[in-house]
Design a protein around this motif. Structure first.
Motif, PDB file in Angstrom:
ATOM      1  N   LYS A   1     -13.792  50.913 -21.701  1.00 19.50           N
ATOM      2  CA  LYS A   1     -15.251  50.569 -20.911  1.00 19.50           C
ATOM      3  C   LYS A   1     -16.305  50.376 -22.454  1.00 19.50           C
ATOM      4  O   LYS A   1     -16.911  49.417 -23.020  1.00 19.50           O
ATOM      5  CB  LYS A   1     -15.714  51.396 -20.364  1.00 19.50           C
TER       6      LYS A   1
ATOM      7  N   ALA B   1     -18.767  57.004 -20.883  1.00 19.64           N
ATOM      8  CA  ALA B   1     -18.647  55.509 -21.046  1.00 19.64           C
ATOM      9  C   ALA B   1     -19.602  55.718 -22.577  1.00 19.64           C
ATOM     10  O   ALA B   1     -20.097  54.220 -23.067  1.00 19.64           O
ATOM     11  CB  ALA B   1     -18.011  54.769 -20.383  1.00 19.64           C
ATOM     12  N   THR B   2     -21.374  55.881 -22.056  1.00 17.13           N
ATOM     13  CA  THR B   2     -22.164  56.086 -22.508  1.00 17.13           C
ATOM     14  C   THR B   2     -22.743  57.090 -23.889  1.00 17.13           C
ATOM     15  O   THR B   2     -23.974  57.309 -24.178  1.00 17.13           O
ATOM     16  CB  THR B   2     -23.287  55.782 -21.812  1.00 17.13           C
TER      17      THR B   2
ATOM     18  N   GLU C   1     -17.427  58.986 -10.623  1.00 18.53           N
ATOM     19  CA  GLU C   1     -17.994  56.942 -10.980  1.00 18.53           C
ATOM     20  C   GLU C   1     -19.328  58.126 -11.996  1.00 18.53           C
ATOM     21  O   GLU C   1     -19.589  57.554 -13.236  1.00 18.53           O
ATOM     22  CB  GLU C   1     -18.369  56.325  -9.990  1.00 18.53           C
ATOM     23  N   GLU C   2     -19.787  58.988 -11.501  1.00 11.87           N
ATOM     24  CA  GLU C   2     -21.635  59.005 -12.409  1.00 11.87           C
ATOM     25  C   GLU C   2     -20.684  59.960 -13.523  1.00 11.87           C
ATOM     26  O   GLU C   2     -21.214  59.043 -14.563  1.00 11.87           O
ATOM     27  CB  GLU C   2     -22.236  59.799 -11.601  1.00 11.87           C
TER      28      GLU C   2
ATOM     29  N   ARG D   1     -17.510  59.159 -15.196  1.00 10.14           N
ATOM     30  CA  ARG D   1     -17.450  58.585 -15.905  1.00 10.14           C
ATOM     31  C   ARG D   1     -18.230  57.134 -16.746  1.00 10.14           C
ATOM     32  O   ARG D   1     -17.894  56.975 -18.366  1.00 10.14           O
ATOM     33  CB  ARG D   1     -15.996  57.582 -14.824  1.00 10.14           C
ATOM     34  N   GLU D   2     -19.053  56.704 -16.300  1.00 10.76           N
ATOM     35  CA  GLU D   2     -20.235  55.944 -16.631  1.00 10.76           C
ATOM     36  C   GLU D   2     -20.937  57.138 -17.793  1.00 10.76           C
ATOM     37  O   GLU D   2     -21.262  56.891 -19.065  1.00 10.76           O
ATOM     38  CB  GLU D   2     -21.206  55.733 -15.707  1.00 10.76           C
ATOM     39  N   GLU D   3     -20.996  58.350 -17.598  1.00 13.77           N
ATOM     40  CA  GLU D   3     -21.721  58.976 -18.053  1.00 13.77           C
ATOM     41  C   GLU D   3     -20.955  59.171 -19.348  1.00 13.77           C
ATOM     42  O   GLU D   3     -21.763  59.437 -21.040  1.00 13.77           O
ATOM     43  CB  GLU D   3     -21.908  60.699 -17.825  1.00 13.77           C
TER      44      GLU D   3
ATOM     45  N   TYR E   1     -10.331  54.355 -18.786  1.00 15.58           N
ATOM     46  CA  TYR E   1     -11.259  53.475 -18.060  1.00 15.58           C
ATOM     47  C   TYR E   1     -12.220  53.766 -19.513  1.00 15.58           C
ATOM     48  O   TYR E   1     -13.635  53.210 -19.595  1.00 15.58           O
ATOM     49  CB  TYR E   1     -12.044  54.228 -17.180  1.00 15.58           C
ATOM     50  N   VAL E   2     -12.983  55.033 -19.329  1.00 18.94           N
ATOM     51  CA  VAL E   2     -13.593  55.585 -20.628  1.00 18.94           C
ATOM     52  C   VAL E   2     -13.688  54.394 -21.743  1.00 18.94           C
ATOM     53  O   VAL E   2     -14.450  53.387 -22.234  1.00 18.94           O
ATOM     54  CB  VAL E   2     -14.543  56.948 -21.210  1.00 18.94           C
TER      55      VAL E   2
END
Length: 105
Positions: free
Chosen positions: A98, A34-35, A27-28, A30-32, A94-95
């Motif tokens: 988001k 996405a940002t 998950e980390e 994916r979040e990285e 996902y990315v």
């Protein structure tokens, strides 16, 4: 069930049999992604196919990073192209979703 869905089901079962959660491939990471500002610009300003091509390069870099972090995962992703593609597609969706949602806010 069509052939693609059947293949995805098999890959999902393989991940689960290896003790990996197919819904939470780091998950980390994916979040990285996405940002990531560069990736945000690519997704927001290009058609989905172009964004997928750019994402593929970024994703492959993340897979290579796993060599030192999680060798078992790295081996599974590099030795199983279908698994790699499945996770890449899942992460891209996902990315991209988001990033586009953040742009609408």
């Amino acid at each position: 069930m069509d052939e693609e869905k059947e293949r995805q089901k098999e890959i999902r079962e393989k991940l689960e049999s290896e003790g990996l959660d197919p819904d939470e491939f780091d998950e980390e990471e994916r979040e990285e992604l996405a940002t990531d500002e560069s990736l945000q610009n690519v997704v927001a300003n290009n058609v989905r196919q172009s964004s997928e091509l750019e994402f593929k390069g970024v994703f492959n870099g993340k897979v290579d990073d796993q060599f030192e972090i999680d060798r078992k995962l790295w081996e599974q992703l590099t030795n199983n192209p279908e698994l790699n593609k499945y996770i890449e597609k899942k992460m891209f969706k996902y990315v991209a979703d988001k990033i586009l949602a953040l742009r609408e806010e």
